[in-house]
Design a protein around this motif. Structure first.
Motif, PDB file in Angstrom:
ATOM      1  N   GLY A 118      11.811  60.510 -91.913  1.00  0.00           N
ATOM      2  CA  GLY A 118      12.111  59.885 -90.637  1.00  0.00           C
ATOM      3  C   GLY A 118      13.604  59.674 -90.442  1.00  0.00           C
ATOM      4  O   GLY A 118      14.157  59.936 -89.382  1.00  0.00           O
ATOM      5  N   GLN A 119      14.260  59.182 -91.494  1.00  0.00           N
ATOM      6  CA  GLN A 119      15.704  58.952 -91.408  1.00  0.00           C
ATOM      7  C   GLN A 119      16.450  60.259 -91.161  1.00  0.00           C
ATOM      8  O   GLN A 119      17.376  60.314 -90.351  1.00  0.00           O
ATOM      9  N   ALA A 120      16.054  61.309 -91.895  1.00  0.00           N
ATOM     10  CA  ALA A 120      16.732  62.601 -91.755  1.00  0.00           C
ATOM     11  C   ALA A 120      16.584  63.147 -90.341  1.00  0.00           C
ATOM     12  O   ALA A 120      17.539  63.666 -89.752  1.00  0.00           O
ATOM     13  N   ALA A 121      15.386  63.014 -89.771  1.00  0.00           N
ATOM     14  CA  ALA A 121      15.145  63.512 -88.416  1.00  0.00           C
ATOM     15  C   ALA A 121      15.982  62.754 -87.397  1.00  0.00           C
ATOM     16  O   ALA A 121      16.617  63.346 -86.514  1.00  0.00           O
ATOM     17  N   ALA A 122      15.992  61.421 -87.504  1.00  0.00           N
ATOM     18  CA  ALA A 122      16.767  60.602 -86.571  1.00  0.00           C
ATOM     19  C   ALA A 122      18.259  60.869 -86.711  1.00  0.00           C
ATOM     20  O   ALA A 122      18.999  60.917 -85.727  1.00  0.00           O
ATOM     21  N   ASN A 123      18.697  61.035 -87.935  1.00  0.00           N
ATOM     22  CA  ASN A 123      20.121  61.285 -88.173  1.00  0.00           C
ATOM     23  C   ASN A 123      20.543  62.628 -87.587  1.00  0.00           C
ATOM     24  O   ASN A 123      21.654  62.787 -87.073  1.00  0.00           O
ATOM     25  N   GLN A 124      19.641  63.626 -87.658  1.00  0.00           N
ATOM     26  CA  GLN A 124      19.940  64.939 -87.089  1.00  0.00           C
ATOM     27  C   GLN A 124      20.069  64.850 -85.571  1.00  0.00           C
ATOM     28  O   GLN A 124      20.948  65.480 -84.962  1.00  0.00           O
ATOM     29  N   ILE A 125      19.209  64.066 -84.940  1.00  0.00           N
ATOM     30  CA  ILE A 125      19.290  63.886 -83.494  1.00  0.00           C
ATOM     31  C   ILE A 125      20.613  63.233 -83.103  1.00  0.00           C
ATOM     32  O   ILE A 125      21.299  63.669 -82.180  1.00  0.00           O
ATOM     33  N   PHE A 126      20.993  62.174 -83.833  1.00  0.00           N
ATOM     34  CA  PHE A 126      22.252  61.490 -83.532  1.00  0.00           C
ATOM     35  C   PHE A 126      23.433  62.439 -83.739  1.00  0.00           C
ATOM     36  O   PHE A 126      24.355  62.480 -82.915  1.00  0.00           O
ATOM     37  N   SER A 127      23.406  63.198 -84.822  1.00  0.00           N
ATOM     38  CA  SER A 127      24.502  64.123 -85.118  1.00  0.00           C
ATOM     39  C   SER A 127      24.620  65.189 -84.031  1.00  0.00           C
ATOM     40  O   SER A 127      25.724  65.555 -83.615  1.00  0.00           O
ATOM     41  N   SER A 128      23.477  65.702 -83.576  1.00  0.00           N
ATOM     42  CA  SER A 128      23.493  66.724 -82.535  1.00  0.00           C
ATOM     43  C   SER A 128      24.038  66.166 -81.225  1.00  0.00           C
ATOM     44  O   SER A 128      24.798  66.830 -80.520  1.00  0.00           O
ATOM     45  N   ALA A 129      23.662  64.933 -80.903  1.00  0.00           N
ATOM     46  CA  ALA A 129      24.168  64.308 -79.685  1.00  0.00           C
ATOM     47  C   ALA A 129      25.663  64.024 -79.806  1.00  0.00           C
ATOM     48  O   ALA A 129      26.434  64.231 -78.857  1.00  0.00           O
ATOM     49  N   PHE A 130      26.078  63.571 -80.963  1.00  0.00           N
ATOM     50  CA  PHE A 130      27.483  63.239 -81.187  1.00  0.00           C
ATOM     51  C   PHE A 130      28.350  64.491 -81.185  1.00  0.00           C
ATOM     52  O   PHE A 130      29.553  64.428 -80.920  1.00  0.00           O
ATOM     53  N   TRP A 131      27.737  65.645 -81.481  1.00  0.00           N
ATOM     54  CA  TRP A 131      28.447  66.923 -81.483  1.00  0.00           C
ATOM     55  C   TRP A 131      29.133  67.190 -80.148  1.00  0.00           C
ATOM     56  O   TRP A 131      30.174  67.829 -80.066  1.00  0.00           O
ATOM     57  N   LEU A 132      28.572  66.647 -79.054  1.00  0.00           N
ATOM     58  CA  LEU A 132      29.141  66.861 -77.722  1.00  0.00           C
ATOM     59  C   LEU A 132      30.544  66.284 -77.594  1.00  0.00           C
ATOM     60  O   LEU A 132      31.299  66.668 -76.712  1.00  0.00           O
ATOM     61  N   THR A 133      30.917  65.360 -78.483  1.00  0.00           N
ATOM     62  CA  THR A 133      32.242  64.727 -78.417  1.00  0.00           C
ATOM     63  C   THR A 133      33.213  65.326 -79.418  1.00  0.00           C
ATOM     64  O   THR A 133      34.347  64.854 -79.530  1.00  0.00           O
ATOM     65  N   SER A 134      32.803  66.353 -80.132  1.00  0.00           N
ATOM     66  CA  SER A 134      33.593  66.841 -81.257  1.00  0.00           C
ATOM     67  C   SER A 134      34.914  67.491 -80.859  1.00  0.00           C
ATOM     68  O   SER A 134      35.762  67.737 -81.711  1.00  0.00           O
TER      69      SER A 134
ATOM     70  N   PHE B 110      17.220  47.414-100.251  1.00  0.00           N
ATOM     71  CA  PHE B 110      16.354  46.897-101.323  1.00  0.00           C
ATOM     72  C   PHE B 110      16.328  45.377-101.376  1.00  0.00           C
ATOM     73  O   PHE B 110      15.259  44.761-101.303  1.00  0.00           O
ATOM     74  N   ASN B 111      17.487  44.737-101.503  1.00  0.00           N
ATOM     75  CA  ASN B 111      17.521  43.279-101.648  1.00  0.00           C
ATOM     76  C   ASN B 111      16.968  42.573-100.410  1.00  0.00           C
ATOM     77  O   ASN B 111      16.219  41.599-100.522  1.00  0.00           O
ATOM     78  N   ALA B 112      17.359  43.044 -99.238  1.00  0.00           N
ATOM     79  CA  ALA B 112      16.866  42.431 -98.006  1.00  0.00           C
ATOM     80  C   ALA B 112      15.528  43.013 -97.572  1.00  0.00           C
ATOM     81  O   ALA B 112      14.904  42.521 -96.627  1.00  0.00           O
ATOM     82  N   GLY B 113      15.076  44.060 -98.250  1.00  0.00           N
ATOM     83  CA  GLY B 113      13.785  44.661 -97.964  1.00  0.00           C
ATOM     84  C   GLY B 113      13.679  45.292 -96.582  1.00  0.00           C
ATOM     85  O   GLY B 113      12.595  45.363 -95.995  1.00  0.00           O
ATOM     86  N   MET B 114      14.790  45.816 -96.067  1.00  0.00           N
ATOM     87  CA  MET B 114      14.795  46.355 -94.712  1.00  0.00           C
ATOM     88  C   MET B 114      14.558  47.863 -94.669  1.00  0.00           C
ATOM     89  O   MET B 114      14.382  48.435 -93.590  1.00  0.00           O
ATOM     90  N   GLY B 115      14.592  48.539 -95.805  1.00  0.00           N
ATOM     91  CA  GLY B 115      14.300  49.958 -95.856  1.00  0.00           C
ATOM     92  C   GLY B 115      15.232  50.806 -95.011  1.00  0.00           C
ATOM     93  O   GLY B 115      16.445  50.623 -95.016  1.00  0.00           O
ATOM     94  N   VAL B 116      14.625  51.726 -94.231  1.00  0.00           N
ATOM     95  CA  VAL B 116      15.399  52.647 -93.409  1.00  0.00           C
ATOM     96  C   VAL B 116      16.248  51.889 -92.384  1.00  0.00           C
ATOM     97  O   VAL B 116      17.378  52.274 -92.088  1.00  0.00           O
TER      98      VAL B 116
END
Length: 412
Positions: A1-17, A136-142
């Motif tokens: 899930g994290q990898a998929a979301a990160n790819q979407i953000f990276s692709s969107a951010f690419w427009l400002t590169s 881990f310590n705060a148990g918040m995960g992704v």
């Protein structure tokens, strides 16, 4: 899930590169002229444009997360449970991330590489500390991972802005005043041209990925391709750094400067041409040396996979990746010179032609040679880009011999 979301953000951010590259070039030119107002204008304009782009980008991510996730995750996929909150938090990172990149480029343009290094080091250390604590310590995960990254990006942006003000590279009144269109034109025109190039690059890598995935259904080709990419990145990162150097050294050298005390002249087109020649020589030598190093490291890198089929499939592509480094140094630095001289459209058109040639090669070579054919297509891509570099430096670029002679005649 994290990898998929990160790819979407990276692709969107690419427009400002495009902003960092153009900002560094414009700032370097104004710095070489000794124009403090010009430096402030260039940075302020980039920040203003970046602000509006970031607002739009964040709005899209924050209001349409499910639509965006549908592009990479099927409806009802278990990963969506983790991807959605991660993407929503990352949506707030557009502005700080963009301000950090512009700040980094601004300091690069004035030849200050120490300040951005210190800020980046602090932000990365902060992320490294926050990650395990929140996950881990705060148990918040992704969600904790997203918050840690956002916290590091915000701190980086704040520090860049503080130092930009401290070193008088920006002033508050220029940040809250809309610049005139004629002053924005170089940024917008260069941005439009570089976006065309970025589109062509992404299309190339997408086509390569698609063809690689279609070679077999076992995953061997994909795993071998990833291993070859790792081999390529050993030297590619170093050569890309030299490309970045060319982007701000060349425009500064192109400006002729006169010492007020001695009256001695430095810089100018001939001096810039000499700098380009030295950089290209270093690119060839360093690229060749890195290629040989990669060949020597191939047996070690192949140990990353325990599967013999993957090792065998990766050998020829890894050898080709090493061979390409000899002229990749010329390509990367030459394209950095194009950015430095403001030849954005020529660079983009060169990349588009190279992309077209690569897609044509991908239709033929992989069916004949498998994964090796994919990497032979990569060779087509870089050779066509090298031809574009040659044309720019020797035929129609501002530092071509004929163009320098024309400029000197016009001055006289």
């Amino acid at each position: 899930g994290q990898a998929a979301a990160n790819q979407i953000f990276s692709s969107a951010f690419w427009l400002t590169s495009f902003l960092p590259s153009i900002t560094a070039t414009l700032v370097a030119k104004e710095k070489a002229k000794g124009d403090e107002e010009g430096v402030q204008d260039a940075i302020s304009q980039a920040l203003i444009v970046g602000f509006f782009i970031a607002v739009v980008g964040s709005a899209v991510v924050l209001t349409r997360p499910d639509s965006l996730l549908s592009g990479v995750l099927k409806e009802g996929a278990p990963a969506r449970e983790f991807a959605r909150p991660y993407l929503l938090i990352r949506g707030f990172a557009f502005l700080p991330s963009l301000f950090s990149l512009i700040g980094f480029s601004a300091f690069r343009g004035v030849m200050d590489t120490v300040t951005p290094l210190k800020i980046s080091l602090f932000a990365n250390l902060m992320n490294a500390v926050l990650d395990p604590f929140l996950i881990f310590n705060a148990g918040m995960g992704v969600t904790g991972a997203a918050l840690a990254t956002l916290g590091a990006e915000v701190s980086s942006a704040v520090l860049f802005m503080i130092f930009l003000f401290k070193k008088n590279l920006i002033v508050a009144k220029k940040l809250f005043r809309m610049p005139k269109l004629e002053k924005l034109l170089p940024l917008l025109q260069g941005g439009a041209a570089l976006q065309l190039r970025n589109f062509a690059l992404n299309l190339t890598f997408l086509a390569v990925t698609r063809v690689t995935q279609s070679i077999d259904d076992t995953g061997v080709a994909a795993a071998a391709h990833a291993m070859a990419i790792q081999t390529f990145q050993i030297g590619g990162i170093v050569l890309l750094a030299l490309s970045t150097v060319a982007q701000f050294v060349v425009p500064g050298e192109m400006v002729e400067k006169v010492d007020e005390v001695t009256g001695e002249k430095t810089g100018g087109l001939l001096a810039a041409k000499a700098v380009v020649n030295r950089l290209m020589t270093w690119g060839l030598l360093l690229g060749s040396a890195l290629g040989l190093l990669q060949v020597a490291l191939i047996p070690t890198l192949q140990k990353a996979s325990p599967v013999m089929e993957v090792r065998q499939a990766a050998r020829n592509p890894a050898l080709l990746a090493s061979l390409y480094q000899a002229f990749n140094g010329l390509v990367f630095i030459g394209e950095g010179v194009m950015v430095g001289t403001g030849s954005f459209m020529q660079l983009s058109l060169s990349t588009v032609i190279a992309t077209f040639g690569t897609i044509m090669a991908l239709k033929k070579l992989p069916s004949m040679y498998g994964l090796t054919g994919v990497w032979m297509s990569f060779g087509v891509f870089n050779i066509l880009r090298l031809i574009g570099v040659y044309i720019h430096q020797n035929v129609n670029g501002p530092l071509a011999k004929s163009k320098i002679e024309e400029a000197m005649k016009a001055q006289n």
